[in-house]
Design a protein around this motif. Structure first.
Motif, PDB file in Angstrom:
ATOM      1  N   VAL A 143       0.837  -1.203   0.000  1.00 53.22           N
ATOM      2  CA  VAL A 143       0.000   0.000   0.000  1.00 53.22           C
ATOM      3  C   VAL A 143       0.869   1.248   0.000  1.00 53.22           C
ATOM      4  O   VAL A 143       0.692   2.131  -0.833  1.00 53.22           O
ATOM      5  CB  VAL A 143      -0.968   0.010   1.208  1.00 53.22           C
ATOM      6  CG1 VAL A 143      -1.761   1.305   1.265  1.00 53.22           C
ATOM      7  CG2 VAL A 143      -1.906  -1.193   1.155  1.00 53.22           C
ATOM      8  N   ASP A 144       1.840   1.336   0.937  1.00 49.50           N
ATOM      9  CA  ASP A 144       2.668   2.542   1.005  1.00 49.50           C
ATOM     10  C   ASP A 144       3.876   2.297   1.904  1.00 49.50           C
ATOM     11  O   ASP A 144       3.906   1.327   2.667  1.00 49.50           O
ATOM     12  CB  ASP A 144       1.848   3.718   1.550  1.00 49.50           C
ATOM     13  CG  ASP A 144       2.454   5.075   1.206  1.00 49.50           C
ATOM     14  OD1 ASP A 144       3.425   5.135   0.413  1.00 49.50           O
ATOM     15  OD2 ASP A 144       1.949   6.090   1.717  1.00 49.50           O
ATOM     16  N   TYR A 145       4.839   3.194   1.798  1.00 50.15           N
ATOM     17  CA  TYR A 145       5.992   3.242   2.686  1.00 50.15           C
ATOM     18  C   TYR A 145       6.031   4.657   3.229  1.00 50.15           C
ATOM     19  O   TYR A 145       6.167   5.614   2.471  1.00 50.15           O
ATOM     20  CB  TYR A 145       7.265   2.896   1.921  1.00 50.15           C
ATOM     21  CG  TYR A 145       8.514   2.919   2.772  1.00 50.15           C
ATOM     22  CD1 TYR A 145       8.701   2.009   3.796  1.00 50.15           C
ATOM     23  CD2 TYR A 145       9.514   3.862   2.551  1.00 50.15           C
ATOM     24  CE1 TYR A 145       9.842   2.019   4.583  1.00 50.15           C
ATOM     25  CE2 TYR A 145      10.662   3.880   3.317  1.00 50.15           C
ATOM     26  CZ  TYR A 145      10.821   2.958   4.336  1.00 50.15           C
ATOM     27  OH  TYR A 145      11.955   2.984   5.116  1.00 50.15           O
ATOM     28  N   THR A 146       5.886   4.808   4.537  1.00 57.33           N
ATOM     29  CA  THR A 146       5.733   6.136   5.133  1.00 57.33           C
ATOM     30  C   THR A 146       7.080   6.792   5.447  1.00 57.33           C
ATOM     31  O   THR A 146       8.118   6.140   5.461  1.00 57.33           O
ATOM     32  CB  THR A 146       4.917   6.061   6.436  1.00 57.33           C
ATOM     33  OG1 THR A 146       5.726   5.444   7.454  1.00 57.33           O
ATOM     34  CG2 THR A 146       3.625   5.291   6.248  1.00 57.33           C
ATOM     35  N   ASP A 147       7.007   8.091   5.744  1.00 55.91           N
ATOM     36  CA  ASP A 147       8.198   8.842   6.142  1.00 55.91           C
ATOM     37  C   ASP A 147       8.769   8.332   7.457  1.00 55.91           C
ATOM     38  O   ASP A 147       9.930   8.573   7.779  1.00 55.91           O
ATOM     39  CB  ASP A 147       7.871  10.332   6.287  1.00 55.91           C
ATOM     40  CG  ASP A 147       7.524  10.980   4.950  1.00 55.91           C
ATOM     41  OD1 ASP A 147       7.949  10.452   3.901  1.00 55.91           O
ATOM     42  OD2 ASP A 147       6.829  12.010   4.961  1.00 55.91           O
ATOM     43  N   LEU A 166       3.183  -0.260   4.813  1.00 52.99           N
ATOM     44  CA  LEU A 166       1.760  -0.554   4.929  1.00 52.99           C
ATOM     45  C   LEU A 166       1.391  -1.563   3.860  1.00 52.99           C
ATOM     46  O   LEU A 166       1.698  -1.372   2.675  1.00 52.99           O
ATOM     47  CB  LEU A 166       0.932   0.725   4.765  1.00 52.99           C
ATOM     48  CG  LEU A 166       1.273   1.865   5.731  1.00 52.99           C
ATOM     49  CD1 LEU A 166       0.437   3.093   5.407  1.00 52.99           C
ATOM     50  CD2 LEU A 166       1.068   1.441   7.168  1.00 52.99           C
ATOM     51  N   VAL A 167       0.760  -2.640   4.282  1.00 56.66           N
ATOM     52  CA  VAL A 167       0.342  -3.688   3.358  1.00 56.66           C
ATOM     53  C   VAL A 167      -1.127  -4.013   3.607  1.00 56.66           C
ATOM     54  O   VAL A 167      -1.665  -3.733   4.678  1.00 56.66           O
ATOM     55  CB  VAL A 167       1.181  -4.980   3.516  1.00 56.66           C
ATOM     56  CG1 VAL A 167       2.643  -4.721   3.191  1.00 56.66           C
ATOM     57  CG2 VAL A 167       1.039  -5.572   4.907  1.00 56.66           C
ATOM     58  N   GLU A 168      -1.743  -4.600   2.617  1.00 55.30           N
ATOM     59  CA  GLU A 168      -3.109  -5.094   2.773  1.00 55.30           C
ATOM     60  C   GLU A 168      -3.082  -6.598   2.569  1.00 55.30           C
ATOM     61  O   GLU A 168      -2.589  -7.079   1.546  1.00 55.30           O
ATOM     62  CB  GLU A 168      -4.055  -4.453   1.765  1.00 55.30           C
ATOM     63  CG  GLU A 168      -5.476  -4.960   1.932  1.00 55.30           C
ATOM     64  CD  GLU A 168      -6.447  -4.336   0.954  1.00 55.30           C
ATOM     65  OE1 GLU A 168      -7.541  -3.961   1.387  1.00 55.30           O
ATOM     66  OE2 GLU A 168      -6.119  -4.227  -0.241  1.00 55.30           O
ATOM     67  N   LEU A 169      -3.585  -7.323   3.559  1.00 56.99           N
ATOM     68  CA  LEU A 169      -3.710  -8.772   3.423  1.00 56.99           C
ATOM     69  C   LEU A 169      -4.974  -9.075   2.643  1.00 56.99           C
ATOM     70  O   LEU A 169      -6.002  -8.419   2.828  1.00 56.99           O
ATOM     71  CB  LEU A 169      -3.754  -9.427   4.795  1.00 56.99           C
ATOM     72  CG  LEU A 169      -2.488  -9.290   5.622  1.00 56.99           C
ATOM     73  CD1 LEU A 169      -2.687  -9.900   7.001  1.00 56.99           C
ATOM     74  CD2 LEU A 169      -1.302  -9.934   4.934  1.00 56.99           C
ATOM     75  N   GLN A 170      -4.904 -10.073   1.787  1.00 54.40           N
ATOM     76  CA  GLN A 170      -6.031 -10.412   0.929  1.00 54.40           C
ATOM     77  C   GLN A 170      -6.333 -11.898   1.015  1.00 54.40           C
ATOM     78  O   GLN A 170      -5.538 -12.679   1.530  1.00 54.40           O
ATOM     79  CB  GLN A 170      -5.708 -10.008  -0.510  1.00 54.40           C
ATOM     80  CG  GLN A 170      -5.445  -8.533  -0.645  1.00 54.40           C
ATOM     81  CD  GLN A 170      -4.993  -8.161  -2.039  1.00 54.40           C
ATOM     82  OE1 GLN A 170      -4.452  -8.973  -2.781  1.00 54.40           O
ATOM     83  NE2 GLN A 170      -5.220  -6.912  -2.421  1.00 54.40           N
ATOM     84  N   GLY A 171      -7.492 -12.268   0.489  1.00 59.94           N
ATOM     85  CA  GLY A 171      -7.887 -13.669   0.488  1.00 59.94           C
ATOM     86  C   GLY A 171      -8.075 -14.194   1.893  1.00 59.94           C
ATOM     87  O   GLY A 171      -8.543 -13.484   2.776  1.00 59.94           O
ATOM     88  N   ASN A 191      -6.415  -1.543   5.578  1.00 59.54           N
ATOM     89  CA  ASN A 191      -7.366  -1.689   4.486  1.00 59.54           C
ATOM     90  C   ASN A 191      -7.119  -0.511   3.575  1.00 59.54           C
ATOM     91  O   ASN A 191      -7.311   0.638   3.969  1.00 59.54           O
ATOM     92  CB  ASN A 191      -8.799  -1.679   5.026  1.00 59.54           C
ATOM     93  CG  ASN A 191      -9.827  -1.862   3.941  1.00 59.54           C
ATOM     94  OD1 ASN A 191      -9.608  -1.487   2.781  1.00 59.54           O
ATOM     95  ND2 ASN A 191     -10.953  -2.410   4.305  1.00 59.54           N
ATOM     96  N   LYS A 192      -6.656  -0.756   2.345  1.00 61.99           N
ATOM     97  CA  LYS A 192      -6.261   0.348   1.478  1.00 61.99           C
ATOM     98  C   LYS A 192      -7.397   1.302   1.169  1.00 61.99           C
ATOM     99  O   LYS A 192      -7.172   2.449   0.824  1.00 61.99           O
ATOM    100  CB  LYS A 192      -5.611  -0.167   0.198  1.00 61.99           C
ATOM    101  CG  LYS A 192      -6.527  -0.858  -0.759  1.00 61.99           C
ATOM    102  CD  LYS A 192      -5.749  -1.320  -1.977  1.00 61.99           C
ATOM    103  CE  LYS A 192      -6.646  -2.064  -2.912  1.00 61.99           C
ATOM    104  NZ  LYS A 192      -5.918  -2.579  -4.058  1.00 61.99           N
TER     105      LYS A 192
END
Length: 78
Positions: A26-30, A35-40, A74-75
């Motif tokens: 999802v993102d990489y913050t300062d 940040l990731v979203e788990l799926q399935g 959750n993106k």
């Protein structure tokens, strides 16, 4: 950095997919948080937090020491 993180996530993705899950960057913050979203199946799994911290976070921090943490989000809420 983001592309390097995505490439590393691609390396661990097959292990998650074998269990019916997946992970999306999802993102990489300062603050150096990935940040990731788990799926399935991973999204609703009671062991999801352990997967993130002891699996994904540990692996990414080994490869990129600058990473402080990995958090599942959750993106659509991000």
């Amino acid at each position: 950095m983001k592309e390097q993180i995505k490439a590393l996530l691609d390396e661990i993705r097959p292990a998650l997919q074998r269990d019916g899950g997946d992970v999306e960057f999802v993102d990489y913050t300062d603050e150096h948080i990935v940040l990731v979203e788990l799926q399935g199946h991973c999204a609703g799994c009671p062991h999801a937090q352990m997967t993130v911290k002891m699996g994904i976070e540990e692996f990414l921090k080994e490869q990129i020491p600058e990473i402080e943490a990995v958090e599942a989000v959750n993106k659509f809420e991000f």
